[in-house]
Design an enzyme around this catalytic site. Structure first.
Site, mmCIF file in Angstrom:
data_model
loop_
_atom_site.group_PDB
_atom_site.id
_atom_site.type_symbol
_atom_site.label_atom_id
_atom_site.label_comp_id
_atom_site.label_asym_id
_atom_site.label_seq_id
_atom_site.Cartn_x
_atom_site.Cartn_y
_atom_site.Cartn_z
ATOM 1 N N TYR A 1 -28.934 6.378 21.430
ATOM 2 C CA TYR A 1 -28.624 7.494 22.327
ATOM 3 C C TYR A 1 -29.627 8.634 22.181
ATOM 4 O O TYR A 1 -29.931 9.337 23.130
ATOM 5 C CB TYR A 1 -27.207 8.012 22.079
ATOM 6 C CG TYR A 1 -26.182 7.207 22.831
ATOM 7 C CD1 TYR A 1 -26.216 7.177 24.220
ATOM 8 C CD2 TYR A 1 -25.216 6.462 22.176
ATOM 9 C CE1 TYR A 1 -25.302 6.420 24.934
ATOM 10 C CE2 TYR A 1 -24.300 5.712 22.877
ATOM 11 C CZ TYR A 1 -24.337 5.688 24.256
ATOM 12 O OH TYR A 1 -23.442 4.959 24.954
ATOM 13 N N GLU B 1 -15.004 -15.141 3.792
ATOM 14 C CA GLU B 1 -15.676 -14.942 5.070
ATOM 15 C C GLU B 1 -15.071 -13.806 5.872
ATOM 16 O O GLU B 1 -15.776 -12.938 6.375
ATOM 17 C CB GLU B 1 -15.641 -16.248 5.879
ATOM 18 C CG GLU B 1 -16.388 -16.138 7.207
ATOM 19 C CD GLU B 1 -16.570 -17.482 7.882
ATOM 20 O OE1 GLU B 1 -16.443 -18.508 7.212
ATOM 21 O OE2 GLU B 1 -16.852 -17.494 9.085
ATOM 22 N N ASP C 1 -15.606 -20.921 5.779
ATOM 23 C CA ASP C 1 -15.062 -22.009 6.596
ATOM 24 C C ASP C 1 -15.916 -23.258 6.451
ATOM 25 O O ASP C 1 -17.109 -23.183 6.164
ATOM 26 C CB ASP C 1 -15.057 -21.604 8.081
ATOM 27 C CG ASP C 1 -13.986 -20.569 8.370
ATOM 28 O OD1 ASP C 1 -13.120 -20.358 7.490
ATOM 29 O OD2 ASP C 1 -14.020 -19.955 9.456
#
Lengths: 666, 384
Positions: free
Chosen positions: B116, B212, B264
């Site tokens: 910005y 995770e 996972d």
């Protein structure tokens, strides 16, 4: 039954079959009348070596009737010839010779007179003046359709002689005979104050024909306006003054004083003669041997060639023409086809020339790029012919330049049932897509009738036509000519249109869908010059499909197409370079500011440095190589290209490599 | 809104210059050097360019001795007078200018803040300097590699992601934080964890367990796994951000804590492990500070489906993309030579499905904290 059989006069036949001559409907009748008269005038002027100046005046006399006057400054017509030329069908000087000219049969103008007589009952009025001091002849004529003979109506069948000078002027005024006695004074806006405008120059000779016919005046495709415009393009040596029924004067001034070279008359070539004609020619020959007949009646037949023909036909070279039987003639005809005979000489054709084509096209058609090409002459069926192509690219569409007043009038005149039809029929090069676009932008209904539009709707339509970009959907416009005469009808049947459509224009930078005309703001002009133009019908509207002709057209179009392709690619390149430079320049300010913020260097300093580098870098890119590995520079388009700079108000037209004297092509 | 002019430091702001650290001075110097280069090239009439080290796969090397991914030496020229690079060139300099402003004022901002700060309409056009955040992020990374400066040194941080609980006390920006008393939310790991900002005070933990995702981490935190096993519990919300990776690396190196990862059983999980262990391709230049070659992979393993006797309904079918990705990962040089890893990946491919850690909940809600992880820790059964 047998009692009822009787012969039919030519005039009667054409009176009943007037569509064969181009008088199928009132609108076309008007065009055909103007066309026949103007064509005759041009032929006459050129033969006499006079720079043609032609006045065309059309005035409305009754709702469905128009008075048409055409005057030229030609040599005039001998008194005794006038009735025959204008009052007898199939009377003329052009039918029996093989020579390049506009008219061919000698039907046109007398047929127009007959049409006028049939529809309005008014006679044809002719004024003809042979020289400045001799009296002018005035005739009012009608055709006797039964006998195909002229009838003189005025002055008890004698015609009227009007003396030259002031006395004649008074007589003309009294009898209401129209005659343009002086050339119009060109307007000189820069005339110094106090300086008198030059005196008008008197017209020394000429012919004026006035007819009153049942007709309909309408602008747009197939109109008199279009015909005259097209004529001006192909005849840059002609000045046209055209006063339309609304009283507007259009003037197309000549762009050259150079008259086209006079075309020579040639003898027929053996290959172009059919059996019937051969037999007739044999009959016409009163005496001599077959060898003499062949060598004297045909071109390119030497005694040696004649001997070969005779040998092949198994006819003695010394047998007299009278003794040649029908069977022998057949044998000779077949022998001719088998014998190798040199192609006819082609110096009988006078092309317009590349330079004049460019001038003519530029004078009339607005555009940015013009190119012209004249093919070397060639032969079909023993008839020499020559193809010329020219092309104009860019410029505004007719639909975009139309004024509000003109649009009002056009809408008033049209008989189109829907608005879409109106747009497509009235404006050249406006396809269905573009019409659809305009209607969408103006939020018009698809079935809206143009005659029911309110004034505010017309205004809206005008706005849309101005603002909608139609050049995408615009299709190529084809201007077809045969012996300098514009062809306006039967576009689809014509060999020229077919050839244009069969070509692949995509490789020249235009878009084209299969089997259609390419799209883009392009106008292509194709001119076929020949001693005998093969039309598909008597109304002379489309050129027949001869392979030899189509091949030449294709080659000519390829020449102009290649140059157009070069121009378009070059323009694309320039555009790209411009964009490139823009991209850099756009970021330079930001870069300079950032650098200045980072290390405190003066922003303007670094900015100037960077701009200098930018200029150098993109300049280098300007001289990049094109796709053929040549340096892309101005002027490698070759001969006969005319490029109009972006800003037409400058009026500067740069002529690139335009070879001034016309190249000798044969 | 977006068209507002870039904020230029007013004289008043410049007066409020913060005190610069030695690191800041060094960064400033290289920033100014960047601008000097432009001036030097332009004043000699040459087309200016910046040499940006290439951050593509072709320019990273796996160093078998250091066991991390390192960046090669190949550099890309970024030229101002090149149509496809002009815009990025301008953006690079803009980012440089923005960072200088931040450093001088002694402030830090997020990458979104920097975006910005620099976004405005280019004068005389309708074009924006940056169209969106995605336009800006790679340029920031380019500046990092070009100046050989870390993101923290440029006073830019990434958004906070990841949390930590456990027996460790530390000081963050002067505040002492006890990570064993962080409630259910845990301590949010900041993106800048350098020594100047964060110091370790005391640590009693024996190891670090990195999971995770947030959901799994909550399970472990609720079951007070870290208290029972005396460890530190972290998560990185998927691919761990730099802050998390840097903190893990610091704790591993400075406090000597071993790290175990519970991820996972899918290509994405393998890749996260690979990033933690060897470093990422994109940030290869930071591997030395972030990669933890000693990290170990606990699970989930492909064989766990049979070992734990899982219900077939908890499996997720591998997509075509997953298979493609798994084959790619198997060919990474740091996996290529490890037979057990090859076997692991092949097993997943032959299974034809993947497993999330949450799948273990189907056995029992606390199966993962009470049986699965403790068993494997006890057996020291993990992949390297």
């Amino acid at each position: 039954m047998a009692a009822k059989q009787r012969s039919i006069s030519v005039s009667e036949f054409f009176a009943k079959n007037r569509h064969l001559l181009g008088f199928d409907n009132p609108r076309k009748a008007l065009l055909t009348t103007v066309k026949e008269a103007v064509d005759n005038s041009l032929d006459a002027c050129e033969e006499a070596g006079i720079g043609p100046e032609i006045w065309v005046t059309i005035t409305q006399t009754e709702p469905d009737r128009y008075k048409v006057s055409i005057q030229d400054n030609g040599p005039g017509i001998l008194k005794k010839q006038i009735p025959l030329i204008f009052g007898k069908l199939l009377y003329g000087s052009k039918f029996h010779r093989l020579r390049m000219s506009r008219g061919q049969q000698g039907i046109g103008i007398s047929a127009a007179g007959m049409y006028g007589m049939l529809t309005t009952g008014k006679p044809v009025k002719i004024v003809s003046k042979l020289s400045i001091r001799k009296p002018a002849h005035y005739y009012e004529l009608q055709i006797d359709t039964k006998t195909n003979n002229p009838q003189i109506l005025n002055n008890r069948g004698d015609g009227l002689d009007i003396p030259a000078g002031e006395k004649g002027r008074v007589i003309m005024e009294k009898k209401k005979i129209e005659w343009e006695s002086h050339y119009p004074v060109p307007e000189f806006p820069e005339l110094a104050e106090g300086q008198e405008p030059p005196d008008p120059v008197e017209v020394r000779s000429g012919t004026r024909v006035t007819l009153e016919i049942e007709a309909k005046y309408q602008r747009g495709r197939g109109s008199v306006d279009e015909y005259l415009e097209m004529t001006a393009i192909a005849n840059p040596h002609v000045t046209l003054h055209y006063l339309d029924p609304e009283g507007t004067l259009h003037t197309y001034s000549r762009s050259t004083d150079q008259l086209p070279p006079e075309a020579k008359e040639i003898k027929p070539h053996p290959y172009g003669v059919e059996l019937g004609r051969l037999v007739t020619m044999l009959k016409e020959m009163k005496e001599g041997t077959i060898t003499q007949f062949l060598t004297s009646s045909f071109s390119r037949v030497s005694p040696a060639v004649a001997r070969r023909i005779c040998e092949a036909a198994d006819v003695s070279t010394r047998s007299g023409v009278k003794k040649i039987s029908r069977d022998d003639a057949d044998k000779i005809y077949k022998a001719i086809q088998k014998t190798k005979i040199k192609a006819p000489s082609t110096d009988c054709i006078a092309p317009i020339g590349e330079e004049l084509l460019l001038k003519g096209l530029h004078q009339v058609v607005p555009g940015e790029f013009y190119v012209a090409a004249t093919r070397p002459p060639s032969v079909y069926r023993g008839n020499p012919f020559q193809i010329e192509c020219a092309l104009a690219y860019g410029g505004q569409n007719a639909a975009q330049k139309v004024s509000k007043e003109l649009l009002d009038r056009l809408i008033d005149e049209t008989d189109a049932r829907t608005l879409r039809q109106f747009l497509m029929n009235t404006f050249d090069g406006l396809g269905a897509d573009s019409a659809e676009k305009i209607m969408k932008a103006g939020e018009f209904g698809s079935r809206q009738s143009p005659s029911k539009l309110k004034q505010e709707e017309i205004d809206r339509l005008h706005d849309c036509m101005k603002n909608v970009n139609v050049s995408d959907g615009q299709s190529m416009q084809i201007l077809r000519y045969a012996n300098r005469v514009p062809l306006q009808f039967k576009m689809r049947d014509c060999a020229i249109t077919q050839t244009v459509m069969k070509m692949n224009w995509r490789s020249y930078g235009l878009s084209q869908s299969r089997g259609n005309l390419p799209s883009g703001p392009v106008r292509v002009m194709v001119h076929l010059a020949s001693v005998w133009v093969p039309f598909t019908s008597e109304s002379k509207e489309a050129i027949a499909h001869y392979d030899e002709i189509q091949k030449e057209i294709r080659l000519g179009l390829q020449t102009v197409g290649r140059k157009l392709g070069m121009f378009l690619r070059r323009r694309q390149q320039v555009k790209k370079e411009g964009e490139r430079r823009n991209v850099f320049v756009r970021y330079l300010g930001e870069v300079a500011q950032a650098v200045s913020d980072l290390n405190g260097v003066e922003r303007d300093d670094i900015y100037n440095h960077l701009t200098r580098v930018a200029k150098r870098v993109t300049k280098e890119a300007d001289t990049k190589l094109d796709d053929r590995g040549n340096k892309v520079t101005e002027g490698n388009y070759g001969d006969n290209v005319l490029i109009i700079p972006d800003n037409p108000e400058d009026g500067l037209t740069e002529q690139v490599n335009n070879t001034t004297p016309q190249k000798k092509l044969f | 809104m977006a068209k507002k002019k870039a904020k230029r430091p007013t004289p008043a702001q410049q007066a409020r210059k913060a005190k610069l650290t030695a690191k800041d001075k060094k960064t400033l110097k290289s920033l100014i050097g960047l601008a000097d280069g432009v001036v030097r090239q332009a004043s000699r009439g040459r087309a200016p360019y910046i040499e940006v080290p290439s951050r593509s796969l072709s320019n990273v090397k796996y160093s078998p001795t250091k066991k991390i991914i390192e960046m090669g030496s190949s550099k890309n020229k970024r030229e101002l007078f090149n149509l496809s690079q002009a815009r990025t060139y301008m953006q690079t300099l803009l980012v440089g200018r923005g960072c200088k402003e931040l450093i001088e004022q002694g402030k830090t901002t997020s990458i979104r803040g920097l975006y910005y700060l620099l976004k405005h309409t280019i004068e005389g056009t309708k074009e924006e300097t940056f169209n969106d955040q995605g336009d800006c992020d790679p340029v920031i990374e380019d500046v990092e590699v070009t100046l050989n400066a870390l993101r923290e040194e440029l006073h830019v941080y990434a958004s906070n992601r990841g949390a930590m609980v456990g027996n460790i006390q530390l000081i963050d920006s002067g505040d002492e934080i006890d990570c064993s008393r962080m409630g259910s939310g845990g301590y949010a790991i900041p993106s800048i964890v350098e020594e100047e900002v964060m110091q370790f005070v005391n640590c009693d933990a024996d190891f670090i367990l990195h999971v995770e995702k947030d959901t799994v981490w909550r399970r472990f935190n609720e079951d007070k796994f870290w208290k029972e096993h005396n460890c530190i519990l972290t998560h990185g919300n998927g691919q761990p951000p730099r802050g998390v990776r840097r903190l893990l690396s610091r704790m591993h190196n400075e406090l000597g804590l071993p790290i175990f990862c519970l991820l996972d059983n899918d290509p994405w999980g393998y890749y996260i492990y690979s990033v933690i262990k060897q470093g990422s391709i994109n940030l290869a230049y930071e591997s030395r500070r972030m990669a933890i070659p000693g990290a170990k992979f606990i699970g989930l393993r492909s064989r766990d489906y049979e070992l734990c006797e899982l219900n077939p309904s908890v499996t997720i079918k591998l997509s075509d993309n997953d298979i493609k990705r798994a084959n790619q990962i198997a060919k990474y040089p740091w996996f290529e030579k490890k037979k057990r890893w090859q076997k692991e990946i092949q097993k997943m491919l032959s299974n034809g499905f993947k497993l999330e850690v949450e799948a273990l909940i189907s056995k029992d809600i606390s199966y993962v904290t009470q049986e699965y992880v403790p068993e494997r820790l006890a057996e020291a059964n993990f992949l390297d």
